[in-house]
Design a protein around this motif. Structure first.
Motif, short mmCIF file in Angstrom:
data_model
loop_
_atom_site.label_atom_id
_atom_site.label_comp_id
_atom_site.label_asym_id
_atom_site.label_seq_id
_atom_site.Cartn_x
_atom_site.Cartn_y
_atom_site.Cartn_z
N SER A 136 0.82 -1.21 0.00
CA SER A 136 0.00 0.00 0.00
C SER A 136 0.85 1.26 0.00
O SER A 136 0.37 2.35 -0.35
N TRP A 338 -4.18 -2.96 -9.27
CA TRP A 338 -4.41 -2.61 -7.87
C TRP A 338 -4.01 -1.16 -7.60
O TRP A 338 -4.77 -0.41 -6.99
N ASN A 339 -2.84 -0.78 -8.05
CA ASN A 339 -2.35 0.57 -7.76
C ASN A 339 -3.10 1.64 -8.53
O ASN A 339 -3.18 2.79 -8.10
N GLU A 344 -7.05 5.35 -1.64
CA GLU A 344 -6.03 5.36 -0.59
C GLU A 344 -6.55 4.86 0.75
O GLU A 344 -5.86 4.13 1.46
N ARG A 347 -6.56 1.08 0.78
CA ARG A 347 -5.43 0.40 0.14
C ARG A 347 -4.82 -0.68 1.03
O ARG A 347 -4.46 -1.76 0.56
N ARG A 417 -9.00 7.37 -9.43
CA ARG A 417 -7.75 7.33 -8.67
C ARG A 417 -6.72 8.29 -9.27
O ARG A 417 -5.99 8.97 -8.55
#
Length: 430
Positions: A136, A338-339, A344, A347, A417
């Motif tokens: 994360s 995922w990123n 946030e 995460r 995101r």
């Protein structure tokens, strides 16, 4: 080849130039993975030496499973609520202590078997706590547009340890004993802790909740509501469960009369991954990362099946290298999705779920491989699992079409995101 063509092929080192913390994590991970892989090879070899049983080696996966599930989920919730740097530092120190226990046990006149399983369970618990914080943290310290490049560089860091560690471990154990391999692991964790001390603080987002079952359930509901995320977890879990025969490599080496090549077998997959990683410039231009996840997992399964059907050690090593390249491609796709998509505030918890898909699969895979090898033979445990992997990935791709159609330029979560990261960089509220 012109400079522009080399740039299109070679890894993108942009994340190195973007921040000191990424460089520190890269060096820390390189050292840790090298030492960890030394122990990862020495430990099953020591169990094999003490018992001579494939079931005893495969049982490591069963011992590691429950701590990984429990602490992986809790570690994900904890990573959203505390300073992630502190979590990484403390768990890394704890892993170093466990490596020291292995060293002390190996130095005994008659090393004991039970501490090996206890340490394996402890490593699994601490890794479950640590990995969500590490995973994360990456999206926070790397610019959004460089996440694919960061995933590729992270893969290179891992593959260095996965190649050098096993290759050297086989030699060290054969000529100097298990204690020598564990000594390298202890030194690696010591160096890693010193590097972690230099990382910048990574406090939780404002208003973060304390770890709770409700918070873990919230993360699980989010993952379940996102077919793309669900697909990445499911594909990885299936691929590792059916086609992760690492625990029975020593027995295949015996059948091939190639005990000398055991370290090479453990390192071959990493070599394939490294070759793909060293030519990963193209990954920065990929937009269909879900398709990459499925394709890579299918290649992994086919190559593992090929290794089981091969009669010569060099062909086995080639198949394992191809499998590693497929796994690397699938892993790059998963990490990027995922990123790119997870908010946030969730995460850490989603990284905890990722730990289960990333790690529970191999642990169960070791149990499957060891059990199947004991019942039907080593080779069938390889090729049967590989074919089952391909079939399961095909079924999952059909059931989750949104994973195949994922596009980083059009996916709503990815766009949301990206906007949040741009607002953060501009100093505006996300």
């Amino acid at each position: 080849m012109s400079t522009s063509r080399w740039t299109a092929v070679l890894p993108d080192f942009g994340p190195f130039r973007s921040g000191r913390d990424f460089r520190l994590l890269f060096y820390q991970g390189t050292v840790t993975y090298f030492g960890s892989f030394m122990a990862m090879i020495a430990l099953p070899l020591q169990i094999k030496h003490l018992t001579g049983s494939p079931l005893a080696v495969g049982a490591m996966g069963a011992v590691e499973l429950v701590p990984l599930v429990v602490f992986g989920l809790y570690g994900g919730a904890l990573a959203d609520a505390v300073d992630r740097r502190r979590m990484i530092l403390l768990t890394e120190a704890g892993l170093g202590v466990l490596a020291l226990v292995l060293l002390v046990n190996a130095l005994l006149p008659d090393p004991l078997l039970w501490p090996l399983y206890v340490v394996a369970a402890g490593v699994s618990a601490l890794s479950g706590l640590q990995r969500p914080a590490l995973d994360s943290l990456m999206a926070r310290i790397v610019p959004h547009e460089q996440l694919a490049a960061a995933a590729a560089l992270g893969g290179l860091r891992y593959q260095f340890g996965a190649i050098a560690g096993p290759a050297l471990a086989g030699v060290v154990v054969a000529f100097a004993g298990h204690a020598a391999a564990y000594s390298v692991t202890v030194l690696g964790f010591l160096a890693s802790v010193l590097l972690c001390l230099r990382l910048s603080p990574a406090p939780p987002v404002k208003g973060a909740e304390r770890p709770s079952l409700r918070g873990i359930a919230e993360g699980a509901r989010y993952a379940w509501s996102r077919p793309v995320l669900l697909g990445t977890y499911a594909v990885d879990l299936a691929a590792m469960f059916f086609a992760f025969p690492n625990a029975i490599y020593p027995f295949l080496a015996d059948e091939l009369d190639a005990v000398w090549a055991l370290g090479l077998m453990y390192a071959a997959g990493a070599v394939g991954s490294l070759v793909l990683g060293m030519t990963s410039g193209w990954t920065s231009r990929i937009r269909r990362h879900g398709l990459l996840v499925v394709f890579g997992a299918a290649v992994w399964g086919l190559a593992i099946a090929g290794a089981g059907a091969s009669s010569g050690i060099w062909l086995v090593l080639l198949c394992l290298a191809v499998a590693g390249a497929g796994d690397m491609a699938s892993g790059l796709g998963r990490a990027t999705i995922w990123n790119q998509t997870i908010p946030e505030e969730l995460r850490g918890r989603l990284a905890g779920i990722e730990v289960l898909s990333y790690s529970v699969g191999p642990q169960l895979g070791q149990v499957r491989a060891g059990t199947m090898a004991g019942w039907t033979g080593t080779r069938s445990a390889f090729w049967g699992g590989g074919l089952a992997c391909v079939a399961s990935v095909a079924v999952l791709a059909a059931l989750l079409p949104k994973l195949i159609s994922y596009d980083a330029d059009t996916d709503e979560d990815a766009l949301r995101r990206r906007a949040a990261r741009e607002a953060e960089r501009a100093g505006a509220p996300a």
